[in-house]
Design a protein around this motif. Structure first.
Motif, mmCIF file in Angstrom:
data_model
loop_
_atom_site.group_PDB
_atom_site.id
_atom_site.type_symbol
_atom_site.label_atom_id
_atom_site.label_comp_id
_atom_site.label_asym_id
_atom_site.label_seq_id
_atom_site.Cartn_x
_atom_site.Cartn_y
_atom_site.Cartn_z
ATOM 1 N N SER A 10 0.849 -1.189 0.000
ATOM 2 C CA SER A 10 0.000 0.000 0.000
ATOM 3 C C SER A 10 0.880 1.232 0.000
ATOM 4 O O SER A 10 1.987 1.221 0.546
ATOM 5 C CB SER A 10 -0.905 0.015 1.231
ATOM 6 O OG SER A 10 -0.117 0.094 2.397
ATOM 7 N N HIS A 54 -8.572 0.040 -5.012
ATOM 8 C CA HIS A 54 -8.546 -1.165 -4.163
ATOM 9 C C HIS A 54 -8.277 -2.378 -5.039
ATOM 10 O O HIS A 54 -8.999 -2.624 -5.994
ATOM 11 C CB HIS A 54 -9.898 -1.345 -3.462
ATOM 12 C CG HIS A 54 -10.278 -0.204 -2.579
ATOM 13 N ND1 HIS A 54 -9.880 -0.109 -1.268
ATOM 14 C CD2 HIS A 54 -11.007 0.919 -2.818
ATOM 15 C CE1 HIS A 54 -10.354 1.012 -0.744
ATOM 16 N NE2 HIS A 54 -11.040 1.655 -1.660
ATOM 17 N N GLN A 59 -3.364 -1.617 -2.035
ATOM 18 C CA GLN A 59 -4.178 -0.404 -2.072
ATOM 19 C C GLN A 59 -3.287 0.731 -2.574
ATOM 20 O O GLN A 59 -2.256 1.028 -1.979
ATOM 21 C CB GLN A 59 -4.730 -0.068 -0.699
ATOM 22 C CG GLN A 59 -5.791 1.017 -0.752
ATOM 23 C CD GLN A 59 -6.323 1.340 0.630
ATOM 24 O OE1 GLN A 59 -5.643 1.962 1.439
ATOM 25 N NE2 GLN A 59 -7.533 0.890 0.914
ATOM 26 N N PRO A 185 -3.611 -1.818 4.364
ATOM 27 C CA PRO A 185 -4.395 -0.784 3.674
ATOM 28 C C PRO A 185 -4.411 0.519 4.488
ATOM 29 O O PRO A 185 -4.401 0.479 5.721
ATOM 30 C CB PRO A 185 -5.807 -1.378 3.622
ATOM 31 C CG PRO A 185 -5.651 -2.838 3.859
ATOM 32 C CD PRO A 185 -4.396 -3.036 4.626
#
Length: 309
Positions: A10, A54, A59, A185
Motif C-alpha cells: 500500500s 482497491h 491499495q 491498507p
C-alpha cells in the motif's frame, strides 16, 4: 505445497505532467469513478484529490496534483509549491506525457525537477495513445527513453496507455503497485477518495460552469460551497440534500457569461452539476447557485485564502 502469496502493498503515487497531459483522466480510469475533475482546458485541478484504487493484493492511493507550470500569478506559485511538496512525500511518481505531442520545454522543465528527486521510483506513462499510429508512438517511447538518459533519470517502467479507450489501464495499476512498499491498507475498503465532500462538490460545480466557456474564463472561476444540509422534515426513504454554493468570477463583465441569456446557462450548469453530485453522494440534491464577483481574486492573498487556496 502452494507458492507463498505475494505480500500486500500500500502506498501513494502521484501523476505529474504538463497541464492537460491526461493525469485526471487516468486517475478516474484507475479508480473507476469520477474523482478528479477532467477538462480539455489545462490547469483545472487545484486540489490534491486522492483517488483510492482497491486491489486484492494492494491499495494504491493516487494523489492528483495540479500541472506544474511557469507561474504568472500568486495562485500559480502556490500551486507549484503544492506540486513539489507532494512529490517529496509519495512512493511512486508517474510522469504523464501525451503521445500526440512532441516533448516540449514544459516536459523538460518537469523532467529536470524530477531528476532532483533521487529515491522515488519514476514511471513514464505515455497517455492518449489512441490519438496516434504505432510509428508515432514508437518515436515518442524512444524520445522519452533518451530524455531519461540525458537527465540521469532511470525510468522504472515506460508504459503506453489510453485511459479513454481503457487500453493498458490495468497494467499501469499493476506496475505501479509493484513499486509500492509492503504494508496494510491505508483506507477502509470501499472508500474512493479522502477529499472532503464539500471540496469535491465544489469541483464538480466548477467543472460544469467551465463547460463551453473555457476560452473566456479558464482560471477566473472559483466555487465555494457555503453549506450542505439535509432538508428537514423529509421522510427517511426520500431524503433531499440542500446545497448552497457561490460561483466567484473576477469581473462584473464575466457575470453575464456565466449566467447566460435569461439565466439559461446557469440553469444548465446547475442541472449538469447536480447529476454528477447525486452520483457521487448517492442522494437526491437541491442545488442553489449564485454568481458573485470577487475582484482579481487570483492576485489577492486575502481572497485566495477565503476561496480555499
Amino acid at each position: 505445497m502452494s507458492a507463498p502469496s505475494s505480500p500486500y502493498r500500500s502506498g501513494f503515487a502521484c501523476f505529474v505532467g504538463r497541464p492537460n497531459a491526461g493525469k485526471s483522466t487516468l486517475t478516474n480510469a484507475l479508480v473507476g469513478t469520477k474523482v478528479a475533475i477532467t477538462s480539455d482546458r489545462p490547469q483545472t485541478t487545484r486540489h490534491t484529490v486522492r483517488g483510492i484504487v482497491h486491489r486484492p493484493d494492494a491499495q494504491l492511493v493516487l494523489v492528483d496534483t495540479p500541472g506544474l507550470h511557469k507561474p504568472r500569478t500568486l495562485l500559480g506559485e502556490r500551486l507549484n509549491d503544492l506540486v513539489r511538496s507532494t512529490w517529496a512525500e509519495v512512493d511512486v511518481i508517474g510522469f504523464c506525457l501525451p503521445a500526440d505531442q512532441k516533448l516540449g520545454p514544459g516536459d523538460k522543465f518537469i523532467a529536470k525537477e524530477l531528476a532532483e528527486i533521487k529515491k522515488t521510483p519514476k514511471v513514464a506513462i505515455v497517455t492518449k495513445t489512441d490519438l496516434v499510429d504505432s510509428k508515432r508512438l514508437a518515436e515518442q517511447l524512444i524520445a522519452i527513453h533518451q530524455l531519461g538518459e540525458e537527465l540521469g533519470i532511470e525510468w522504472a517502467e515506460i508504459i503506453p496507455v489510453s485511459a479513454v479507450g481503457d487500453k493498458q489501464v490495468e497494467l499501469v495499476a499493476e506496475l505501479i503497485t509493484k513499486l509500492l512498499p509492503e504494508g496494510m491498507p491505508l483506507y477502509p475498503d470501499g472508500d474512493l477518495t479522502d477529499e472532503p465532500e464539500q471540496i469535491m462538490v465544489a469541483e464538480l460545480i466548477r467543472e460544469a460552469a467551465l463547460e463551453g466557456v473555457r476560452d473566456e474564463l479558464p482560471h477566473s472561476l472559483a466555487v465555494v460551497v457555503e453549506e450542505m444540509l439535509p432538508r428537514e422534515g423529509r421522510p427517511a426513504d426520500r431524503p433531499l440534500l440542500d446545497i448552497h454554493a457561490n460561483v466567484y468570477i473576477e469581473r462584473q463583465s464575466q457575470k453575464a457569461i456565466v449566467i447566460g441569456a435569461k439565466g439559461a446557462r446557469l440553469k444548465h450548469v446547475g442541472t449538469t452539476a447536480r447529476k454528477h453530485i447525486e452520483a457521487l453522494l448517492g442522494t437526491p440534491v437541491f442545488l442553489d447557485l449564485h454568481v458573485k464577483v470577487a475582484k482579481d481574486w487570483q492576485r489577492d492573498p486575502k481572497q485566495l485564502r477565503k476561496l480555499g487556496f
